[in-house]
Each structure stands twice: as structure tokens, then as C-alpha cells.
Design an enzyme around this catalytic site. Sequence first.
Site, PDB file in Angstrom:
ATOM      1  N   GLU A 170     -74.524  13.417  75.060  1.00  0.00           N
ATOM      2  CA  GLU A 170     -75.278  12.549  74.155  1.00  0.00           C
ATOM      3  C   GLU A 170     -74.637  11.167  74.111  1.00  0.00           C
ATOM      4  O   GLU A 170     -73.409  11.078  73.991  1.00  0.00           O
ATOM      5  CB  GLU A 170     -75.309  13.112  72.726  1.00  0.00           C
ATOM      6  CG  GLU A 170     -76.297  12.338  71.861  1.00  0.00           C
ATOM      7  CD  GLU A 170     -76.384  12.829  70.408  1.00  0.00           C
ATOM      8  OE1 GLU A 170     -75.427  13.448  69.905  1.00  0.00           O
ATOM      9  OE2 GLU A 170     -77.419  12.580  69.793  1.00  0.00           O
ATOM     10  N   GLY A 306     -66.393  12.880  67.445  1.00  0.00           N
ATOM     11  CA  GLY A 306     -65.675  13.830  66.619  1.00  0.00           C
ATOM     12  C   GLY A 306     -66.006  15.246  67.051  1.00  0.00           C
ATOM     13  O   GLY A 306     -65.137  16.100  67.202  1.00  0.00           O
ATOM     14  N   ALA A 307     -67.305  15.476  67.255  1.00  0.00           N
ATOM     15  CA  ALA A 307     -67.785  16.789  67.666  1.00  0.00           C
ATOM     16  C   ALA A 307     -69.189  16.610  68.219  1.00  0.00           C
ATOM     17  O   ALA A 307     -69.820  15.588  67.977  1.00  0.00           O
ATOM     18  CB  ALA A 307     -67.800  17.759  66.478  1.00  0.00           C
ATOM     19  N   GLU A 309     -72.992  18.698  69.013  1.00  0.00           N
ATOM     20  CA  GLU A 309     -73.774  19.869  68.606  1.00  0.00           C
ATOM     21  C   GLU A 309     -74.464  20.616  69.735  1.00  0.00           C
ATOM     22  O   GLU A 309     -75.408  21.358  69.462  1.00  0.00           O
ATOM     23  CB  GLU A 309     -74.835  19.417  67.613  1.00  0.00           C
ATOM     24  CG  GLU A 309     -75.971  18.531  68.205  1.00  0.00           C
ATOM     25  CD  GLU A 309     -75.742  17.037  68.040  1.00  0.00           C
ATOM     26  OE1 GLU A 309     -74.572  16.640  67.864  1.00  0.00           O
ATOM     27  OE2 GLU A 309     -76.719  16.279  68.091  1.00  0.00           O
ATOM     28  N   HIS A 342     -72.075  19.980  59.810  1.00  0.00           N
ATOM     29  CA  HIS A 342     -72.827  18.899  60.452  1.00  0.00           C
ATOM     30  C   HIS A 342     -73.431  19.389  61.776  1.00  0.00           C
ATOM     31  O   HIS A 342     -74.638  19.265  62.013  1.00  0.00           O
ATOM     32  CB  HIS A 342     -71.876  17.719  60.686  1.00  0.00           C
ATOM     33  CG  HIS A 342     -72.496  16.534  61.353  1.00  0.00           C
ATOM     34  ND1 HIS A 342     -72.703  15.345  60.709  1.00  0.00           N
ATOM     35  CD2 HIS A 342     -72.958  16.343  62.623  1.00  0.00           C
ATOM     36  CE1 HIS A 342     -73.268  14.479  61.538  1.00  0.00           C
ATOM     37  NE2 HIS A 342     -73.425  15.062  62.723  1.00  0.00           N
ATOM     38  N   GLU A 343     -72.583  19.987  62.608  1.00  0.00           N
ATOM     39  CA  GLU A 343     -73.054  20.404  63.929  1.00  0.00           C
ATOM     40  C   GLU A 343     -74.022  21.586  63.833  1.00  0.00           C
ATOM     41  O   GLU A 343     -74.962  21.683  64.613  1.00  0.00           O
ATOM     42  CB  GLU A 343     -71.861  20.760  64.836  1.00  0.00           C
ATOM     43  CG  GLU A 343     -70.786  19.674  64.960  1.00  0.00           C
ATOM     44  CD  GLU A 343     -71.329  18.298  65.319  1.00  0.00           C
ATOM     45  OE1 GLU A 343     -72.421  18.200  65.913  1.00  0.00           O
ATOM     46  OE2 GLU A 343     -70.664  17.305  64.977  1.00  0.00           O
ATOM     47  N   HIS A 346     -77.426  20.510  62.967  1.00  0.00           N
ATOM     48  CA  HIS A 346     -78.108  19.997  64.164  1.00  0.00           C
ATOM     49  C   HIS A 346     -78.785  21.104  64.967  1.00  0.00           C
ATOM     50  O   HIS A 346     -79.711  20.825  65.726  1.00  0.00           O
ATOM     51  CB  HIS A 346     -77.092  19.332  65.099  1.00  0.00           C
ATOM     52  CG  HIS A 346     -76.789  17.898  64.783  1.00  0.00           C
ATOM     53  ND1 HIS A 346     -77.774  16.960  64.530  1.00  0.00           N
ATOM     54  CD2 HIS A 346     -75.610  17.228  64.741  1.00  0.00           C
ATOM     55  CE1 HIS A 346     -77.190  15.772  64.340  1.00  0.00           C
ATOM     56  NE2 HIS A 346     -75.886  15.909  64.444  1.00  0.00           N
ATOM     57  N   GLU A 365     -79.233  12.682  62.706  1.00  0.00           N
ATOM     58  CA  GLU A 365     -77.956  12.381  62.062  1.00  0.00           C
ATOM     59  C   GLU A 365     -78.051  12.284  60.543  1.00  0.00           C
ATOM     60  O   GLU A 365     -77.099  12.578  59.835  1.00  0.00           O
ATOM     61  CB  GLU A 365     -77.344  11.110  62.657  1.00  0.00           C
ATOM     62  CG  GLU A 365     -77.086  11.197  64.167  1.00  0.00           C
ATOM     63  CD  GLU A 365     -76.199  12.369  64.568  1.00  0.00           C
ATOM     64  OE1 GLU A 365     -75.566  12.967  63.677  1.00  0.00           O
ATOM     65  OE2 GLU A 365     -76.164  12.700  65.772  1.00  0.00           O
TER      66      GLU A 365
HETATM   67 ZN   LIG Z   1     -74.408  14.442  64.408  1.00  0.00          ZN
END
Ligand SMILES: [Zn+2]
Length: 957
Positions: A170, A306-307, A309, A342-343, A346, A365
Amino acid sequence: MEYSWHLLVGLVVVAISAVTSESVNRRSSTSRVDNDVDYRLPNNTIPLHYDIRLVPFLENGNFTFGGEVTIDVMVVEQTSTIVLHAYDIDIDNDTVVVTSDNVTYAISNKTFNTDLHFYTLNFATSLEPGNYSIYIEYVGILSASMEGFYRSYYTTSSGETRWLATTQFEPVYARQAFPCFDEPALKARFTISIAHWPNQTAISNAAVASTSGADSTIENRVWTYFETTPLMSTYLVAFVVSDFEYQSNDDESFRVWARSDALNTTTYAVTVGQEILADMNDFTGIDYNLSFSKMDQIAIPDFSAGAMENWGLVTYRERLLLYKDGVATTRNKQNIATVIAHEFAHQWFGNLVSPLWWKYLWLNEGFATYFEYYSTATVETTWRLAEQFTVDYYHPALLADSLETSHPINEDVYSPSEINAIFDTISYSKAGSVIRMMQHFLGGPVFQAGLQLYLQNMAYGAATPDDLWEALTTANTNMSSPILHTHVDIKTVMDTWVNQKGYPLVTVTRNYTTATQEISQERFLLKGRGSSNDTTEYKWWIPINFASQANIAFTATAPSDWIRSQDDSVVISGFSPTQWVIYNVQQTGFYRVNYDDTNWGMISSYLQTSAYIIINVLNRAQLIDDSLNLARAGYLNYSVALPVTRYLTQETSYAPWAAAFTAFTYLNTMLANSTGYEDFKTYVLSRVTPIHESLGHEELSSDEHITKLHRLSVNSWACRMGSTTCREKAEELLLDYYSSSDPTDSTISADLKAWVYCEGLRNANTSVWNFLWERYLATDFSGEQTLILSSLGCSQDEDILNNYLALSISTNSSIRSQDTSSVFTSVYTASPSNVDVAFNFLVNNYEEISEFYGGMNRIGSMLQGLASRVVSSEQLQRLKDFVEEKQDVLGVALTSAQQAIELAEENISWLENYEADIVEWLAEEVAAIDEPQDSGSERVSFGILLMTISIGVIGFI
Ligand SMILES: [Zn+2]
Ligand SMILES: *[C@@H]1O[C@H](CO)[C@@H](O)[C@H](O)[C@H]1NC(C)=O
Ligand SMILES: *[C@@H]1O[C@H](CO)[C@@H](O)[C@H](O)[C@H]1NC(C)=O
Ligand SMILES: *[C@@H]1O[C@H](CO)[C@@H](O)[C@H](O)[C@H]1NC(C)=O
Ligand SMILES: *[C@@H]1O[C@H](CO)[C@@H](O)[C@H](O)[C@H]1NC(C)=O
């Protein structure tokens, strides 16, 4: 995706405002490209299925991979060309074959466009609509760039270097791993096979279907074949080849992977992850396992975001997945849980339903940011995440969105650099806050039912905001007694929030004679009313509600009124002229509120009574954030705003303090060179001292989660504002540690390390600094590495700092490239004098810096970070001189360098406007602190006060 700036929230206590400006500046540093260039793929061909076979060569010194892809496509309109994305891979042109029903179609020539990343197949004769198959062989590089299919490494406890190959696609990097139709709406199924050594494991989005024996054509590597995925976007594809191990649930459908030395730190992620996934299953009403039969999470040593998904295979920075009891801080733990949330959010918002185009990135987001705290809160119920959401995301969003350079949530973007630029505070924090506003004006049940409907309607497809409004409207209509007023249309309301940049300032002007209030709206600008040449008329549909001293309605977050976009103002009647009113209950609407000076005065006085607690904690945070930002922007006099902070001597809650620290951070920066700086420190210290004394320096087993976060920031502030007991304690604790016989056995509790290291280092000598640097090199735990790195910049010794800055741009310093930029930030945010040290370093080493970072871009963002701290005309002049002298070499960074000068000039002119008022107020206040307190003035309305307390208690039940 979690961007790294997004995760700096609360990491460096005094650096909050720097982080915010960095995240906003992300966007201004990329120039807009010519929109005449069409970056979009033609619509004549649709991908249906990819069969991808990959052989990564991870041996030291090779780092390439071989790839082979068969893409089944549907030609929907007669065409003589098929256009795909490809970038940074070498396509073996001779292997490219296009067939349909065993007929091969002759390709007359192939072209490649480097700007558009287009690989175009031109056919001798036109292709009729129908199904075709495209076969391509290619070779790629496993680069160290942390994009596409890339390499990472770690060192084993015995000192051996081990390599792994992993992905980050992404938003536009799948094309670096295989030729593809790399747009989010062009969903297809993926069947992936990967070859690797027998002692390695390959994982991907889908579960393993089968494995092969040794394949002699590839040096006896073995193949892992994965099941075919459901329809999904290219940017969500992922695969990792490594020798990692995992911990899992009983049936191994939920696994957390890490290098084996770190395997014992995966336990928390296994537990909390499953709970969060279950919560999202419940909330959405759509079972995750309908899409994938398993969930893998993996901690990658080198990771730029950071991470990420990726559907069924979520990738993380180590410090956002691995939790080590006793070593990890409370903040680490919270970040792990919230980033997982968060992930996982998603997996529905982004993966199951993807945005039609990057313009609608916020549909990913915004929801991920919202659920980050609100889903975690259902699992970690005592963390007070609702309070934290306001100060971590909502307030920073208000700040970022008050800049002229902000952009609408729905933002047209075309080129890769434009797409990258909207991964910013607006798409994350503003969108998340606007979603929270929606939840409150629709009510929880309509909100949830609407989201469920949206996900059902758009599952495996690509959505626009209109699809969301439609589902929410249906849910609202289906509800027997919706709280939304019947004259309010969801799309009409929300279009004003997502299609316009900025947000409203709601001004409440009370008429104390007629007991009415006129409420008006205008766009709030950080540079002040009239600072913009923009002639657009900005108007919003604004949900309104309020609480008053007589009616303490702080739990009722549904709107009682609306200001419509066609209204300049509305009038509300019926308030006691001797009592305060406060608008925007629990600060759920995305706007600021200003009052006349009398109402502000009543609020400030009331806060100083023991009844202050009746005002909801989120509104207390709001009052601080609003008043000081209104003053910063010139909408309110500092002599009216600053008294709001007087009551902090009795405030014990985290959120109002966090809001105050953010506001004080700005003043602390701006006043650094002022004659009033000592008064500022005295004033702030006098506010902090009671809470500092009550929280103390030691962790208690009875501490709430949030108390541990609070103690750290309170101690840091007490030290910075000049508390000698605080500084001596930090120095003592650090020296004890320094002289202890076993440095691996620290007695400093994890949550206080950031304070002890930073404050203890200020006056420490080189050997203490080196001691901590050794701890950095020695620790294998990423959470602690980050903590030490951000503390090492706290030294006040120029030689030490220069040495540290030099380390950050040397290739063999042991600082991972994902962490190097935090070194520079940690230096210049640590103290005003360090700003000059960092600036000198940049001036003297700009060539080395640009060489290390592979371009001038980083210089641009460094200059902007420094410029936000420029507070003297000498500093401004030196910045200007540097930019002028170097304008020929700054290249791509010239625009951001010029913006940096503007930022610095704004600081200077801000000081001209406001410094005198603030200094005068502080001087009077500090003089009053030194005198015995006269409490008479607070007694006037004591009778009323007692009455309100009792009402308030009832209100709380
Ligand atoms: Zn995100
Ligand atoms: C492709 O886009 C063009 C231009 O926007 C439009 O006229 C055409 O109908 C589209 N074709 C398909 C198959 O969607
Ligand atoms: C990498 O290894 C593969 C397989 O042995 C080989 O074909 C290729 O030429 C190597 N590439 C480099 C750059 O060494
Ligand atoms: C294509 O050729 C293969 C092998 O010759 C054959 O098995 C297959 O049935 C053919 N497919 C079609 C659609 O003619
Ligand atoms: C394949 O063709 C494209 C377009 O002509 C060209 O840019 C590329 O270099 C060729 N690839 C190789 C490996 O020769």
C-alpha cells in the site's frame, strides 16, 4: 495502514506539537503534479485472477527474485492495447504471451512509461470483448527500501545475520512485485506459490493448500502453494518468507509470528488479538472467516509504516506487536492493542469493502482510527480510551485542519506522490473524529446498523462515501424512533464535512438581559480571522448541544439543535444570566466553541471551585484546548484564555492535563527566548506541583492504566519547568542504574524510563550517555530501543549531541533506517538550546545527510521541524541564509525549505502580536502566587455551588 507519525502520539511527551506539524507537513513537501497527465488505467480490461509464482533469492549478495504471473482478464471493450502497472522489475519481454481459448494473440510491441508505471501491450489486431490470459516472466530486486517485495534482517542471539523477504504494497507498490492492475477497485482473486528453502516458512494472505518436495530446477528449494483468495485489491496482497516461529490458538487459525528469540513476546498479541477480532465480528455482523480461514500477524524488523492490514496476514513493526512484561511500557502495550484493532478494523473497512479510489482513503483510515480506540475499549475496558481518543486524535486533527494548507477529507489525488501524501492527519484523525461525531448524532444503534448494511451492500466491492450515506440513511429510516431530527438529511450534512477543508468555529454570544444566545458559524483559521485570501464560503451542518450550570446535561450527546449550512446564526433562549453554558457536550461535534468574555469568566471561576468535577472530563479538556487555540489564533485574548488553566491545581484526570500539556508545549516553544520565560515556567510548575506530588515517582500496584501514562508526562513536565526535586530524583535514579552491577536488571519501572533517561541525561557526562547507548545496543526488545533512542537526544552537551546526530547518518551505527529520523527529532525537541545544535549539524552536514537518505527530501522535513521552533530573528536569519546559499543544491527540498522559512516567519510575527499580553498576564499571576491567597473572590456564589454539586451527583448516576 498505520503510518509511523500516527504512532508517535504520546511517545515523546514534550514533542507532541512537533509530531503534528511533521504529519501535516508530509503533504506540503510533495509538489502537485500536472493533472493533465492521466495516471489511471484505461477501463477496457478488468483483471479476474492472478496466478503468481515467486522464487526469492535471499542469499547474501544476491537479493533478487524470479517471478512468473498469469493474469486472467476480461476485455470489456474492443481494444488494441492492454495496460498494466509494473515498476522496478525487469520483464522478460520475450516470455510475454496473451492467449484466449488456446489462440495466441500477436503482440506488435511493448512499451514502458516510467512516470506512469505503465507496461503497455500493443496488439497487431484488436482484441474483441472476452476472456484472455496474460503470461509474463520477470525478475525483481529484494531491495532494502521497505517497499514492494523487500528484504529485512535480524541478528540471532549468537550473532548470526538472518534474512527474510516480506512485502509492503500500500498504496502503489504491488507493481514492484508483479505486473498487475494496481488500483484498489480492480479486485481479483489471487493464487500464490512461493519457493523457499526447507528450513524457511512462506506465509501469505490465504492458508496453505499444499507443499511440494524439493524442486531440482531451483536448487532443491520447496514450494508452498496457497489457497485462492476471495476478490481483493492488489495493495492488500502480502507474503513473507522467513525462518520465524509462531505462537497460536489451539487450532492454529490465529498465529503471531516473530523471530525465535522474540517468540516469548507474542503472547499478548495472541490473546488480545483474538478478542479484538471477535469484537469486530460482533460489531459488523460479518464473520471474518467467511473470507479467510486463518489470521496471521507478523513482526517485521524493518518496516516503514507502523503496521499494514494485508488481508489475513497483518504485518507490524516489532514494537507494535511484541510485548515484554516488565520491559514494555504501558504506552507500548496500549499501542499494541490499538494498532491491532486498527488493522483488524481494516479487515472489514478497507479489505472487504475498499475505496473506489484513493480519493476515498478515509473510508479505510477514518474507520480504522475510530475502531482503534473504540474496539480496544470493549476488550481493555479500564483503559479510558474514549478520553484518550479526544486528546490523541481529535485535538491534533483540529489543529492540523485549521491550516490554510489543509485539504478536504475527499481529496482528488492522481500520482503516486499525491496518493502517498494523503496518508495524513486529515484522512486518519479528522475522518476518525468526524465518524465519532456521526455516531453521536445518529445514535449508536443507527450507526451500527448503517455500517453493517454498508458492509453487506458493498462486500468484495469498492465503495464511495455516497454508498455509506445511503446505508446510514436506510438504517435511520428503519429505526422506529431515530434521534436524528426529521429535517436533517445525512448526505447533506456529511457532504459539508467531507467535501470542504477546515471546520467551523461556533461562537456563542449571550445576551444577559434577554437571556438569549446567538450562535454563529465561521471557518476557524490558525492564523486568525481574515488571514486567508480564499473566497470560498465555508459553511457546515453543525450538530449543537450544550450543558449549563442549571442543567448539567453532560451525558446527552445527541444534538438538540442544528445550525444548517444556510444559517449564519441561530438563536437559543432561556439561560440564567449568572450561570455558565458550555457547548458541544463531550466534544463530539468536530468544531471549536468560543464565548463572550463574561461566559468564559464564569467558566474559569467555576472550574476553580470544588464543583469543577461536574463538568465532564472531555469538556474540561475541550475548554483548555479551545481557549488556548482560540487565543493562539487571535479569536480570544490570552488574558481570558489563560485563566482557564488556573484550575489545573486541582485537576487529577488525564485528558484535561494532556490537552494542557499540548497547549503548554506550544507556549514553551514560543516563549523560549522571551523575558517572560521564567514566569511561564513558574506558573506551569505551580499548576503541575499538586498532581506531581500526588502521583510521585513510584509506580503503585493499585495504579490505573491511565495513571501510569499520566505519571510519566507529569514528571517530565515538572522537571522541564524547573522542579529541582524532580531533576534530582531523575539523576539519582539514572546514576543508581549506571553504577549497578547488572545493567540488564534495571530497577527503574518501565513507565518511568523515558522520564529518568531524558531528565537524568541532561547534565550527565559522556560515560553515562555511553552507558545508555550501550543499553540500546544490548537490548533486543524494540520497544526499549525506541525509548532509549528518543531519550538520548536529551543531553545538553553539544559534543555528545553532535556525536549522536553523526551516528544517525552513519551506515554502520546499528540504528535501523526506520528509526534514524527520530534521532534528529529527539535532539531538537528536547530543549530550546538543542534547536541550535541540530540546526548547526544540518548546516554543516547537509551533504552527508542527503547522501545517507538518498536525496534532499529529508533535509526539507528537517528544516520544517526546526523552523517550527524558530523564535528569534537571529535564528530566522540563519535559516534564510542557509536556504538562500544552498538553493541550487536543495533541489526537491527547495519548496519545503521555503515553507520552513514561512513557518519561522509566522512564529516571529506571532510573538510580535501576542508575546507582550502573555508576559504581562504571567507576571501578574506569578506575583499573585507568591502572595498569600485571597480566597474571598471565589466565595461569592457558594450557595449556588453547593446546590449544583448535589444536582451534579444525580446527573452522574
Ligand atoms: Zn490504516
Ligand atoms: C470507460 O470510460 C469511458 C470514459 O470515461 C466511458 O465513456 C466508457 O463508457 C467506459 N467503459 C466502460 C466499459 O466502463
Ligand atoms: C541470484 O541467484 C539466482 C539463482 O541462483 C541466479 O540465477 C541469479 O543470477 C543470482 N543473481 C545475482 C545478482 O547474483
Ligand atoms: C486448450 O488446449 C489444451 C491442451 O492442448 C486442452 O486440454 C484444452 O481443452 C484446450 N482448451 C480449449 C478451450 O480449447
Ligand atoms: C521490455 O520492454 C520494455 C519496453 O520496451 C523495456 O523498457 C524493457 O527494458 C524490456 N525489458 C528487458 C528486460 O529488456
